[in-house]
Design a protein around this motif. Sequence first.
Motif, PDB file in Angstrom:
ATOM      1  N   ALA A 272       0.826  -1.218   0.000  1.00  0.00           N
ATOM      2  CA  ALA A 272       0.000   0.000   0.000  1.00  0.00           C
ATOM      3  C   ALA A 272       0.856   1.262   0.000  1.00  0.00           C
ATOM      4  CB  ALA A 272      -0.940   0.001   1.202  1.00  0.00           C
ATOM      5  N   HIS A 273       1.987   1.234   0.686  1.00  0.00           N
ATOM      6  CA  HIS A 273       2.823   2.431   0.746  1.00  0.00           C
ATOM      7  C   HIS A 273       3.350   2.843  -0.638  1.00  0.00           C
ATOM      8  CE1 HIS A 273       3.638   1.814   5.323  1.00  0.00           C
ATOM      9  NE2 HIS A 273       2.566   2.546   5.108  1.00  0.00           N
ATOM     10  N   PRO A 274       4.002   1.957  -1.386  1.00  0.00           N
ATOM     11  CA  PRO A 274       4.455   2.376  -2.724  1.00  0.00           C
ATOM     12  C   PRO A 274       3.309   2.645  -3.692  1.00  0.00           C
ATOM     13  CG  PRO A 274       4.936   0.045  -2.366  1.00  0.00           C
ATOM     14  CD  PRO A 274       4.509   0.601  -1.049  1.00  0.00           C
ATOM     15  N   LEU A 275       2.211   1.916  -3.566  1.00  0.00           N
ATOM     16  CA  LEU A 275       1.065   2.188  -4.435  1.00  0.00           C
ATOM     17  C   LEU A 275       0.498   3.574  -4.157  1.00  0.00           C
ATOM     18  CD1 LEU A 275      -0.765  -1.260  -4.327  1.00  0.00           C
ATOM     19  CD2 LEU A 275       0.201  -0.183  -6.366  1.00  0.00           C
ATOM     20  N   GLY A 276       0.407   3.937  -2.883  1.00  0.00           N
ATOM     21  CA  GLY A 276      -0.097   5.258  -2.530  1.00  0.00           C
ATOM     22  C   GLY A 276       0.825   6.358  -2.980  1.00  0.00           C
ATOM     23  N   ALA A 277       2.137   6.139  -2.833  1.00  0.00           N
ATOM     24  CA  ALA A 277       3.105   7.152  -3.235  1.00  0.00           C
ATOM     25  C   ALA A 277       3.151   7.311  -4.749  1.00  0.00           C
ATOM     26  CB  ALA A 277       4.492   6.783  -2.711  1.00  0.00           C
ATOM     27  N   THR A 278       2.974   6.204  -5.478  1.00  0.00           N
ATOM     28  CA  THR A 278       3.073   6.242  -6.943  1.00  0.00           C
ATOM     29  C   THR A 278       1.800   6.764  -7.602  1.00  0.00           C
ATOM     30  OG1 THR A 278       4.600   4.351  -6.883  1.00  0.00           O
ATOM     31  CG2 THR A 278       3.529   4.837  -8.995  1.00  0.00           C
ATOM     32  N   TYR A 279       0.645   6.341  -7.075  1.00  0.00           N
ATOM     33  CA  TYR A 279      -0.620   6.675  -7.735  1.00  0.00           C
ATOM     34  C   TYR A 279      -1.511   7.609  -6.912  1.00  0.00           C
ATOM     35  CZ  TYR A 279       0.857   2.748 -10.637  1.00  0.00           C
ATOM     36  OH  TYR A 279       1.583   1.911 -11.451  1.00  0.00           O
ATOM     37  N   ASP A 280      -1.024   8.064  -5.773  1.00  0.00           N
ATOM     38  CA  ASP A 280      -1.762   8.993  -4.907  1.00  0.00           C
ATOM     39  C   ASP A 280      -3.150   8.441  -4.570  1.00  0.00           C
ATOM     40  OD1 ASP A 280      -1.826  11.286  -3.361  1.00  0.00           O
ATOM     41  OD2 ASP A 280      -2.692  12.525  -4.931  1.00  0.00           O
ATOM     42  N   ALA A 281      -3.212   7.155  -4.277  1.00  0.00           N
ATOM     43  CA  ALA A 281      -4.475   6.506  -3.945  1.00  0.00           C
ATOM     44  C   ALA A 281      -4.684   6.504  -2.433  1.00  0.00           C
ATOM     45  CB  ALA A 281      -4.469   5.067  -4.470  1.00  0.00           C
ATOM     46  N   ILE A 345      -6.004   1.722 -10.482  1.00  0.00           N
ATOM     47  CA  ILE A 345      -4.584   1.375 -10.414  1.00  0.00           C
ATOM     48  C   ILE A 345      -4.220   0.595 -11.676  1.00  0.00           C
ATOM     49  CG2 ILE A 345      -2.783   0.155  -9.137  1.00  0.00           C
ATOM     50  CD1 ILE A 345      -3.881   2.538  -7.619  1.00  0.00           C
ATOM     51  N   PRO A 346      -3.245   1.048 -12.455  1.00  0.00           N
ATOM     52  CA  PRO A 346      -2.870   0.353 -13.688  1.00  0.00           C
ATOM     53  C   PRO A 346      -1.890  -0.791 -13.415  1.00  0.00           C
ATOM     54  CG  PRO A 346      -1.580   2.348 -13.481  1.00  0.00           C
ATOM     55  CD  PRO A 346      -2.502   2.316 -12.288  1.00  0.00           C
ATOM     56  N   ASP A 347      -1.595  -1.551 -14.437  1.00  0.00           N
ATOM     57  CA  ASP A 347      -0.663  -2.676 -14.296  1.00  0.00           C
ATOM     58  C   ASP A 347       0.689  -2.364 -14.941  1.00  0.00           C
ATOM     59  OD1 ASP A 347      -1.277  -2.734 -16.952  1.00  0.00           O
ATOM     60  OD2 ASP A 347      -2.014  -4.798 -16.987  1.00  0.00           O
ATOM     61  N   ASP A 348       1.023  -1.076 -15.006  1.00  0.00           N
ATOM     62  CA  ASP A 348       2.227  -0.683 -15.748  1.00  0.00           C
ATOM     63  C   ASP A 348       3.516  -0.749 -14.934  1.00  0.00           C
ATOM     64  OD1 ASP A 348       1.440   1.405 -14.112  1.00  0.00           O
ATOM     65  OD2 ASP A 348       1.975   2.980 -15.527  1.00  0.00           O
ATOM     66  N   TYR A 375       5.923 -10.342  -4.246  1.00  0.00           N
ATOM     67  CA  TYR A 375       5.094  -9.147  -4.062  1.00  0.00           C
ATOM     68  C   TYR A 375       4.426  -8.761  -5.373  1.00  0.00           C
ATOM     69  CZ  TYR A 375       6.240  -7.912   0.772  1.00  0.00           C
ATOM     70  OH  TYR A 375       6.329  -7.898   2.128  1.00  0.00           O
ATOM     71  N   SER A 376       5.157  -8.850  -6.450  1.00  0.00           N
ATOM     72  CA  SER A 376       4.583  -8.524  -7.753  1.00  0.00           C
ATOM     73  C   SER A 376       3.431  -9.467  -8.095  1.00  0.00           C
ATOM     74  CB  SER A 376       5.662  -8.590  -8.841  1.00  0.00           C
ATOM     75  OG  SER A 376       6.636  -7.581  -8.653  1.00  0.00           O
ATOM     76  N   GLU A 377       3.583 -10.731  -7.723  1.00  0.00           N
ATOM     77  CA  GLU A 377       2.519 -11.700  -7.986  1.00  0.00           C
ATOM     78  C   GLU A 377       1.268 -11.379  -7.176  1.00  0.00           C
ATOM     79  OE1 GLU A 377       2.036 -16.542  -8.343  1.00  0.00           O
ATOM     80  OE2 GLU A 377       3.324 -15.745  -6.756  1.00  0.00           O
ATOM     81  N   ILE A 378       1.450 -11.003  -5.898  1.00  0.00           N
ATOM     82  CA  ILE A 378       0.306 -10.610  -5.068  1.00  0.00           C
ATOM     83  C   ILE A 378      -0.389  -9.403  -5.686  1.00  0.00           C
ATOM     84  CG2 ILE A 378      -0.406  -9.714  -2.810  1.00  0.00           C
ATOM     85  CD1 ILE A 378       2.059 -11.225  -1.640  1.00  0.00           C
ATOM     86  N   LEU A 379       0.406  -8.439  -6.112  1.00  0.00           N
ATOM     87  CA  LEU A 379      -0.156  -7.238  -6.747  1.00  0.00           C
ATOM     88  C   LEU A 379      -0.916  -7.596  -8.009  1.00  0.00           C
ATOM     89  CD1 LEU A 379      -0.494  -4.207  -7.038  1.00  0.00           C
ATOM     90  CD2 LEU A 379       1.813  -4.099  -8.010  1.00  0.00           C
ATOM     91  N   SER A 380      -0.370  -8.486  -8.793  1.00  0.00           N
ATOM     92  CA  SER A 380      -1.035  -8.912 -10.024  1.00  0.00           C
ATOM     93  C   SER A 380      -2.388  -9.530  -9.710  1.00  0.00           C
ATOM     94  CB  SER A 380      -0.147  -9.902 -10.786  1.00  0.00           C
ATOM     95  OG  SER A 380      -0.798 -10.358 -11.954  1.00  0.00           O
ATOM     96  N   HIS A 381      -2.438 -10.361  -8.659  1.00  0.00           N
ATOM     97  CA  HIS A 381      -3.706 -10.981  -8.267  1.00  0.00           C
ATOM     98  C   HIS A 381      -4.698  -9.933  -7.800  1.00  0.00           C
ATOM     99  CE1 HIS A 381      -1.567 -15.094  -7.422  1.00  0.00           C
ATOM    100  NE2 HIS A 381      -1.709 -14.834  -8.713  1.00  0.00           N
ATOM    101  N   ALA A 382      -4.203  -8.929  -7.047  1.00  0.00           N
ATOM    102  CA  ALA A 382      -5.095  -7.879  -6.550  1.00  0.00           C
ATOM    103  C   ALA A 382      -5.614  -7.003  -7.683  1.00  0.00           C
ATOM    104  CB  ALA A 382      -4.361  -7.026  -5.512  1.00  0.00           C
ATOM    105  N   LEU A 383      -4.902  -6.936  -8.783  1.00  0.00           N
ATOM    106  CA  LEU A 383      -5.351  -6.185  -9.946  1.00  0.00           C
ATOM    107  C   LEU A 383      -6.419  -6.938 -10.739  1.00  0.00           C
ATOM    108  CD1 LEU A 383      -1.915  -4.786 -11.126  1.00  0.00           C
ATOM    109  CD2 LEU A 383      -3.916  -3.370 -10.590  1.00  0.00           C
TER     110      LEU A 383
END
Length: 387
Positions: A272-281, A345-348, A375-383
Motif C-alpha cells: 500500500a505504501h508504494p502504491l499510494g506514493a506512486t498513484y496517490d491513492a 490502479i494500472p498494471d504498468d 510481491y509482484s505476484e500478489i499485486l497482479s492478483h489484486a489487480l
Amino acid sequence: MKHLNANWNYPTAIKVGPGRIQELPQYCRQLGMTRPLLITDPGLAGLPMVTAAVASCKQAGLHCDVFSNIKGNPTGANVVDGVKAYHASKHDGVIAFGGGSALDAAKAVALLVGQDRPLWDFEDIGDNYLRVNVAGMAPVVAVPTTAGTGSEVGRASVITDERDHVKRIIFHANMLPAVVILDAELSVGLPALLTAATGMDALSHNLEALCSPVFHPMAAGIAVEGIRLVQQYLPDAVADGHNLLARHHMLVASSMGATAFQKGLGAMHALAHPLGATYDAHHGMLNAILMPYVLRANHTAIDERLTTLSRYLNLRKCSFEGFLDWVLELRDSVGIPHTLAEIGIPDDRIEDIGHMAVADGASTTNPIPFTAAQYSEILSHALTGKL
C-alpha cells in the motif's frame, strides 16, 4: 452516551467520549500552549467542527490559526509549509485535527519546528532519531475525525517524498501526542465509503499486528479485541453514519490498531505504501482491497493464528478459510471494490512496486519474507481478482 466517557492513560492520555472536543482549550493550556496552530486537511478546514474548535480556543484566550495545505498523502513540502506557518505567527504548540493525513503531517510539523536539519534526516532508519533536538519539538493535542490510521497514538508519521515517489516514515518516541481526544461526534459526517475504507484500514492494522511474528503478547491481545470491535461495529457505522455508538467503538478500534502495530505490520502495508506514493491513492482503500490477497499469500504461516481468531469472533467456520470468507463478506457489505483495477490502479509498474515493497519497512515483519517477485505476484492478483 455519558457512560462511554473515560480517561485512559495508555499509550498516552486519551480523553474518550462524545462531546469531549469542548475540553480542547484546557488541554492546550495544560501543555503550555497560548498560540496553538490547528493543522487539518482542506476538506475539514471550513467545516463547523473546525471553526467551532478554533472559536472555543479563542474564547478561552488562546490565539489559534489554521493550516490546511495538506494532500491526501501528505508530502515533505506540506510539512515544510506547515513549519513556515508555525514560525510566521509564533505558535507554541500544535492541534492535529482530522484524518490520518492531517495527523501525520501535524506530528511531523511539530517535530520539525525545532530542528536545523531537513525532514528526511529523521527517517526511521538506524539511529536517525538521535538527531532530533527533543527540546525543540512542539507539544501536540491530537483529535482524529476518522477511524482508520490511529495516528493519534503513533510515534511516527508517514510522509511522501515526491522526488523519489516513496513514502518515508519519520520517527521519534516523543512524536506521540501528549493528549488525544476521541470524540465520536466529530466522525458522524464522514461519508459511507470513507467510513468503510478507513474502518478497513483499522482492521488491517490490528490484523497485520496480530499476524506479525514479533513476540509482543500485549500488542497481540489489543489486536484481537480491535478486530472484534471492527467486526461488530463497522457495518453499523457504514449503514448509519449517525450511529454514535458504532462511531465511538470504531474510533477506539482505530487507536487500538495503531497501539498494536508496534508489534509490526506486513505485506498489506508494504504494498500500500508504494502504491499510494506512486498513484496517490487512498491508503485505507488500498489496504482494504489488498487484504484477502495478502492473507492468501501468507496462508501457511498464519493458518493456526487465524483459526484461533475465528473462534474468538464466533465465525461460522473456525479456520483460515472461514476467516478469509468473513473478510470477503465484510468488504462486500461495506462497498469495498474487489480489485485494484476498479479504483484506477494500472498494471504498468508491477515489477517496480514489487521491489519497492521489499524495501518498505513493513515488509520486515510480514509472516513470510516475500521476494520482489512474490510481491509482484500478489499485486497482479489484486489487480485481476485472482484468489
